[in-house]
Write a protein that holds these residues in place. Structure first.
Motif, mmCIF file in Angstrom:
data_model
loop_
_atom_site.group_PDB
_atom_site.id
_atom_site.type_symbol
_atom_site.label_atom_id
_atom_site.label_comp_id
_atom_site.label_asym_id
_atom_site.label_seq_id
_atom_site.Cartn_x
_atom_site.Cartn_y
_atom_site.Cartn_z
ATOM 1 N N ALA A 35 0.811 -1.214 0.000
ATOM 2 C CA ALA A 35 0.000 0.000 0.000
ATOM 3 C C ALA A 35 0.845 1.265 0.000
ATOM 4 N N ASN A 36 2.154 1.155 0.318
ATOM 5 C CA ASN A 36 3.018 2.331 0.349
ATOM 6 C C ASN A 36 4.456 1.903 0.082
ATOM 7 N N GLN A 37 5.333 2.871 0.006
ATOM 8 C CA GLN A 37 6.723 2.578 -0.334
ATOM 9 C C GLN A 37 7.377 1.673 0.699
ATOM 10 N N ASN A 38 7.072 1.878 1.960
ATOM 11 C CA ASN A 38 7.653 1.044 3.008
ATOM 12 C C ASN A 38 7.284 -0.429 2.823
ATOM 13 N N ASP A 39 6.050 -0.701 2.381
ATOM 14 C CA ASP A 39 5.638 -2.081 2.142
ATOM 15 C C ASP A 39 6.508 -2.721 1.057
ATOM 16 N N PHE A 40 6.772 -1.973 0.008
ATOM 17 C CA PHE A 40 7.602 -2.508 -1.072
ATOM 18 C C PHE A 40 9.039 -2.739 -0.609
ATOM 19 N N GLU A 41 9.543 -1.858 0.222
ATOM 20 C CA GLU A 41 10.895 -2.047 0.741
ATOM 21 C C GLU A 41 10.962 -3.243 1.675
ATOM 22 N N ILE A 129 13.778 4.788 -6.713
ATOM 23 C CA ILE A 129 13.650 3.716 -5.727
ATOM 24 C C ILE A 129 12.950 2.508 -6.341
ATOM 25 N N ARG A 130 11.919 2.784 -7.129
ATOM 26 C CA ARG A 130 11.195 1.687 -7.786
ATOM 27 C C ARG A 130 12.120 0.891 -8.711
#
Length: 502
Positions: A35-41, A129-130
């Motif tokens: 749901a957000n950048q932290n989740d992807f990291e 970052i992506r």
């Protein structure tokens, strides 16, 4: 923040690895995640943890123990003994199951992450970052598939997430097809990963880590086929490997450590040999370190001599006598990395011992609170390896000159306290030097394969050291492992077992 990359999802990893009876592609997703950048990291970190946490232990059990670096009398009560003695009835061996299941669990996580990046990553993640996360994911998928090829030969090829029901219908793909995905993934990683990271991100894969693994892929593909459906294709791509390795050398980011012992006692960005490293952190109470030490050192009595509790080492894996005798007197590598004798003053292991064991990674200052909590970093690729792989490519006609080979070997010998007098080094001499340089680091089995003469080397070694006739004869089928029995049984008729196993 150092080393946190691998451990934010460690408990998830441990839960997954505790049940290897599951089909390795069956782990579900949480749709509310990403749901957000932290989740992807966090998801990126999970692929690191899943794909790399157990890799050093796997190398100790499936490469080092299988090679001519280790010798022990037979003991069928231990899974590593079955590996060492080349048993053909090892389809249910836990180490083999782990290699298969863990790699596929990681591939599933990577495929899911890549798909989620396509679905909504463009909206919620910064472009740079992506792209970095995507490149790291492609690297991890390539790393896992390359690992699978080297152990098993043909395996199912999955470049997208699938349900367990779909997975049960996907047959093994050819090694060539899998290599194509591996090479594509690694090229993407090379093009899009940064050249280096700061201390806070120590351990994340860089452009040069990807180049190093890509070079190994080309070299492995170029190896002999041995008449089996294994990782060697005799493709003659030594020049492609040389180019990748030469880029690493020319980057100026790495250099040979002046003292051999410091390679294994210096951590982080201060270690100039680190091209691709798996960092671990001892942390009393959290147990986020590594357990590969118990597989690295094959004797609990040696741990006792260091004042440590039993590490589950089984008191059975010792340095092969011919490896030990191959070191010249005064070779600093043996003096640092092998203990010939030791004494335990009291307790269960009280006594004197004269069976050589490894000590290369045995740094008690990085011991946590249990045998699974060593904070010892593991180097998958170090700069010495890069240079010696370049020398190998040169001797295979891939680039460079004989003078370059001799220079590299003499630098390695000089650091070991030996005369720098190597002239016209041959491939056989290069591999002999590699055996002495990289013992206890998990390289030997793969080196044997690349010699093109693994069968003769291993059978001659067996004749020389195997007084008890414990080891069975070695044939080309022994150069890859069987597909785990649980995979054969869960998909009846879908997979044909690798030849030579029952």
């Amino acid at each position: 923040m150092k080393k946190i990359i691998y451990f934010s999802f460690l408990m998830v990893l441990m839960a997954c690895e505790s049940d290897l009876d599951q089909v390795p592609l069956s782990y579900g997703t949480t749709e509310s995640f990403y749901a957000n950048q932290n989740d992807f990291e966090q998801a990126r970190n999970a692929t690191y943890s899943s794909g790399l946490y157990s890799y050093p232990t796997r190398l100790m059990n499936l490469s080092e123990t299988r090679s001519d670096n280790i010798y022990t009398v037979p003991d069928v009560n231990y899974a590593w003994s079955e590996i060492h003695n080349f048993y053909t009835s090892i389809t249910a061996n836990g180490f083999i199951e782990e290699a298969y299941a863990t790699n596929y669990n990681t591939i599933y996580k990577v495929n899911q992450l890549l798909e989620k990046l396509d679905e909504n990553g463009q909206v919620i993640i910064d472009t740079d970052i992506r792209l970095n996360i995507r490149a790291e994911a492609h690297f991890m998928r390539a790393f896992c598939y390359f690992d699978l090829i080297r152990w098993f030969g043909p395996v199912p090829l999955l470049d997208r997430t699938v349900s367990p029901q779909e997975a049960a219908k996907i047959p093994r793909s050819s090694v060539e097809n899998i290599y194509q995905l591996v090479i594509e993934d690694l090229k993407f990683a090379v093009e899009n990963l940064p050249e280096s990271y700061d201390d806070e991100n120590y351990g994340r894969v860089s452009k040069y880590a990807a180049k190093g693994i890509l070079a190994l892929v080309y070299m492995t593909r170029s190896s002999e086929t041995y008449g089996i459906d294994g990782p060697g294709l005799n493709s003659g791509e030594w020049n492609l490997a040389y180019q990748q390795l030469n880029d690493i050398r020319n980057s100026g980011q790495f250099q040979l450590e002046e003292e051999y012992s410091r390679i294994f006692r210096t951590e982080g960005t201060q270690n100039t040999e680190n091209v691709f490293v798996i960092p671990f952190l001892e942390s009393t109470g959290n147990s986020v370190g590594t357990n590969f030490m118990s597989e690295h050192i094959g004797a609990d009595s040696y741990f006792a001599s260091l004042g440590l509790s039993a590490q589950g080492a089984s008191e059975g894996r010792f340095v092969s006598p011919d490896l030990r005798s191959s070191f010249a007197e005064g070779d600093l590598r043996a003096e640092f990395g092998i203990v010939d004798s030791y004494v335990v003053d009291e307790g269960r292991w009280e006594g004197s011992y004269d069976r050589p064991v490894y000590s290369k990674y045995a740094d008690v200052t990085r011991y946590g609170d249990s045998r699974t909590d060593w904070g010892v970093d593991f180097m998958v690729l170090r700069y010495t390896d890069i240079l010696m792989l370049m020398a190998e490519c040169t001797l295979q006609g891939g680039g460079g000159a004989q003078a370059d080979v001799d220079f590299i070997i003499n630098k390695v010998r000089e650091r070991a306290g030996l005369p720098a007098d190597a002239v016209n080094v041959t491939l056989e001499e290069l591999f002999q030097e590699r055996q002495k340089e990289f013992f206890a680091e998990g390289n030997r089995w793969f080196d044997l394969y690349r010699t093109g003469n693994a069968i003769n080397i291993l059978n001659n070694w067996k004749t020389e050291v195997d007084d008890e006739n414990a080891l069975r004869g070695i044939d080309p089928n022994s150069l890859i492992y069987p597909i785990p029995l649980q995979e054969i049984l869960s998909n009846p008729g879908l997979y044909e077992q690798n030849p030579g196993y029952n």
